[in-house]
Design an enzyme around this catalytic site. Structure first.
Site, PDB file in Angstrom:
ATOM      1  N   ALA A  13      17.624 -25.509  18.117  1.00  0.00           N
ATOM      2  CA  ALA A  13      16.599 -25.259  17.110  1.00  0.00           C
ATOM      3  C   ALA A  13      16.801 -23.913  16.431  1.00  0.00           C
ATOM      4  O   ALA A  13      16.729 -23.802  15.195  1.00  0.00           O
ATOM      5  CB  ALA A  13      15.209 -25.334  17.738  1.00  0.00           C
ATOM      6  N   ARG A  23      22.039 -21.065   4.319  1.00  0.00           N
ATOM      7  CA  ARG A  23      22.512 -21.893   3.205  1.00  0.00           C
ATOM      8  C   ARG A  23      21.664 -21.675   1.950  1.00  0.00           C
ATOM      9  O   ARG A  23      22.160 -21.773   0.829  1.00  0.00           O
ATOM     10  CB  ARG A  23      22.489 -23.367   3.593  1.00  0.00           C
ATOM     11  N   SER A  42      24.573 -22.755  20.562  1.00  0.00           N
ATOM     12  CA  SER A  42      24.778 -24.025  19.861  1.00  0.00           C
ATOM     13  C   SER A  42      25.582 -25.020  20.695  1.00  0.00           C
ATOM     14  O   SER A  42      26.615 -25.529  20.269  1.00  0.00           O
ATOM     15  CB  SER A  42      25.481 -23.783  18.516  1.00  0.00           C
ATOM     16  N   CYS A  46      22.822 -31.783  26.921  1.00  0.00           N
ATOM     17  CA  CYS A  46      22.831 -33.194  27.318  1.00  0.00           C
ATOM     18  C   CYS A  46      24.190 -33.629  27.844  1.00  0.00           C
ATOM     19  O   CYS A  46      24.296 -34.627  28.560  1.00  0.00           O
ATOM     20  CB  CYS A  46      22.442 -34.079  26.138  1.00  0.00           C
ATOM     21  N   ASN A 311      17.181 -30.123  16.858  1.00  0.00           N
ATOM     22  CA  ASN A 311      17.997 -29.949  15.660  1.00  0.00           C
ATOM     23  C   ASN A 311      17.204 -30.251  14.392  1.00  0.00           C
ATOM     24  O   ASN A 311      17.339 -29.554  13.381  1.00  0.00           O
ATOM     25  CB  ASN A 311      19.239 -30.846  15.745  1.00  0.00           C
ATOM     26  N   TYR A 432      23.767 -60.797  13.762  1.00  0.00           N
ATOM     27  CA  TYR A 432      24.056 -61.749  14.830  1.00  0.00           C
ATOM     28  C   TYR A 432      25.505 -62.213  14.754  1.00  0.00           C
ATOM     29  O   TYR A 432      26.016 -62.557  13.675  1.00  0.00           O
ATOM     30  CB  TYR A 432      23.157 -62.988  14.750  1.00  0.00           C
ATOM     31  N   TRP A 440      18.740 -65.362  18.989  1.00  0.00           N
ATOM     32  CA  TRP A 440      17.510 -64.561  19.023  1.00  0.00           C
ATOM     33  C   TRP A 440      17.811 -63.313  19.855  1.00  0.00           C
ATOM     34  O   TRP A 440      18.029 -63.402  21.062  1.00  0.00           O
ATOM     35  CB  TRP A 440      16.353 -65.344  19.636  1.00  0.00           C
ATOM     36  N   ARG A 448       8.392 -62.214  20.110  1.00  0.00           N
ATOM     37  CA  ARG A 448       7.786 -63.554  20.019  1.00  0.00           C
ATOM     38  C   ARG A 448       6.796 -63.766  21.167  1.00  0.00           C
ATOM     39  O   ARG A 448       5.689 -64.268  20.964  1.00  0.00           O
ATOM     40  CB  ARG A 448       8.878 -64.625  20.067  1.00  0.00           C
TER      41      ARG A 448
END
Length: 459
Positions: A13, A23, A42, A46, A311, A432, A440, A448
């Protein structure tokens, strides 16, 4: 005269904010000074379990941009420098040089960004700070753990906590040839899932050779004659350990903010507006793991520590600091992980969270396959769906399965963000072909079934 921006915290962050502000504003318009107390900036926290497990190189491979690269962009990034006090009245921060005998000084600011991250939970138990007991939060933590694994004479590991970090570290240690025991206080691993879905993870972990003990309250870490960890005790028994890894989660690191009187939420995270500006303070912004964010499903604020959010926060903050305008509307709580070949994903609310938000809901769970059943490599997956009882609005989805299962949660994340009902989801035009999905898709099969449950509940 150039404005002065100070950024406290040099990871996702903080440096995203600094980079975006640069920038938009030249050095003669905006001076940027950033402070980071660690050795790295930076980087991808993870990725640490995959570094430890040998899947990726580290630590350099986990660094997106080095300190020198930031400095080349006219950002005065000061590594190994800890901010110890915020003086909001006089617009300055006190900082200590951790490499120069603790020398302290002050730096003034016109605008301030707090990106202090989160701190890992470390319960005050006997032996918890002994050598051989490791948290996994920073690249320094990852290197320290690898050093212990290299030096250890035995091959027994105990992981305390079965959340995301816990299960990922269990896999990493299995890959390194360790006998792994995971101790979890809750009734099932992965408390970010409902217990019925967590039980699927439990079963799979045990099948992979990871001894997973639930309902286990850790009471102490026992040490040997040299003071190193040798075992972990619970209320019932003792588990030998040559290395102990803590995966108990994190809390917002807002010690400085609290001391300065900035507003905090229920979880201790900083409270901000849509522009990531700290509430009640026009020249202070905050982002990353130290803030609470709006849950778009429940309408409440939550603490969710994820690099994706950090981020985005940084981009928003940098745009606003640099004279532009951007907002961060909130999250739906999407997360995905894996342990060995089992993929685990969730988005939206769990049952307990829906109840806490005062929502009446129905749940459905389906078992389907990741590909057409006749296509080679089709594997089972379970999809659980929560829908609001009266309206049919989608409230949450959890998925546990094998290859191709985890990223299906993104379908549900988009539907949640759009406020779709489960009936509307059944009409989604998803891709698909037999190698990728049944006719499905499993998420639509769950939708459904949830639609039918909503209709039945209304009768």
């Amino acid at each position: 005269m150039a404005e002065r921006l100070v950024v406290v915290g040099g990871d996702a962050a903080g440096m995203a904010a600094a980079s975006q502000a640069r920038r938009l504003k030249k050095p003669d318009e905006l001076e940027i000074t950033a402070f980071e107390r660690g050795h790295f900036t930076s980087y991808s926290a993870c990725g640490i379990p995959y570094w430890v497990g040998g899947d990726v190189d580290g630590p350099d491979a986990l660094i997106a941009r080095s300190a020198e690269e930031h400095r080349e962009r006219d950002i005065d990034l000061r590594m190994r420098t800890e901010v110890t006090e915020l003086d909001l009245d006089r617009g300055r921060v006190r900082h200590r040089d951790l490499e120069d005998g603790g020398r302290e000084s002050w730096t003034g600011f016109d605008k301030l960004v707090l990106a202090t991250g989160a701190r890992p939970l470390r319960p005050g138990l006997p032996g918890i700070d002994a050598p051989g007991v490791h948290g996994v939060q920073t690249l320094d933590d990852g290197q320290a753990l690898l050093d212990t694994l290299t030096a250890a004479s035995g091959r027994r590991a105990v992981v305390v906590g079965a959340g995301y970090i816990g299960v990922e570290m269990a896999e990493a240690l299995i890959r390194r040839g360790y006998e792994v025991t995971v101790l979890e206080r809750s009734e099932q691993p992965m408390s970010t899932l409902d217990p019925d879905m967590g039980s699927l993870v439990h079963e799979a972990m045990c099948g992979m050779g990871i001894e997973t003990v639930c309902g286990a309250t850790v009471t102490a870490v026992l040490t040997d004659a040299e003071g190193r960890a040798r075992a972990v005790t619970t209320e019932d028994t003792e588990y030998p350990a040559d290395v102990v890894v803590l995966g108990l989660g994190v809390r917002p690191e807002t010690t400085l903010a609290a001391a300065a009187g900035l507003p905090l939420g229920e979880s201790g995270g900083l409270l901000t507006d849509l522009a990531m500006r700290v509430r009640g303070h026009d020249t202070i912004w905050a982002g990353g793991d130290c803030v609470e964010v709006l849950d778009l499903v429940s309408g409440r604020h939550r603490h969710i520590a994820l690099g994706t959010h950090a981020n985005k926060h940084g981009q928003v903050i940098g745009s606003n600091v640099g004279g532009g305008y951007a907002t961060f509307p909130g999250v739906v709580g999407t997360a995905v992980s894996k342990v060995c070949d089992l993929e685990i994903a969730r988005t939206g609310l769990l049952e307990a969270q829906a109840r806490a938000a005062g929502l009446a809901f129905v749940t459905t769970t389906v078992e389907a396959t990741s590909r057409a059943g006749y296509y080679p490599g089709a594997r089972p997956m379970h999809v659980k769906m929560l829908a609001e009882r009266r309206t049919g609005r989608l409230l949450g989805v959890q998925i546990v399965g094998h290859e191709g299962a985890g990223k299906r949660v993104d379908i549900a994340a988009v539907a949640l963000t759009a406020g779709m009902t489960v009936e509307q989801m059944t009409a989604l035009d998803l891709g698909y072909a037999p190698p990728f999905s049944p006719v499905w898709d499993p998420v639509l099969v769950a939708a459904r079934k949830a639609t039918a449950a909503v209709r039945s509940a209304g009768i």
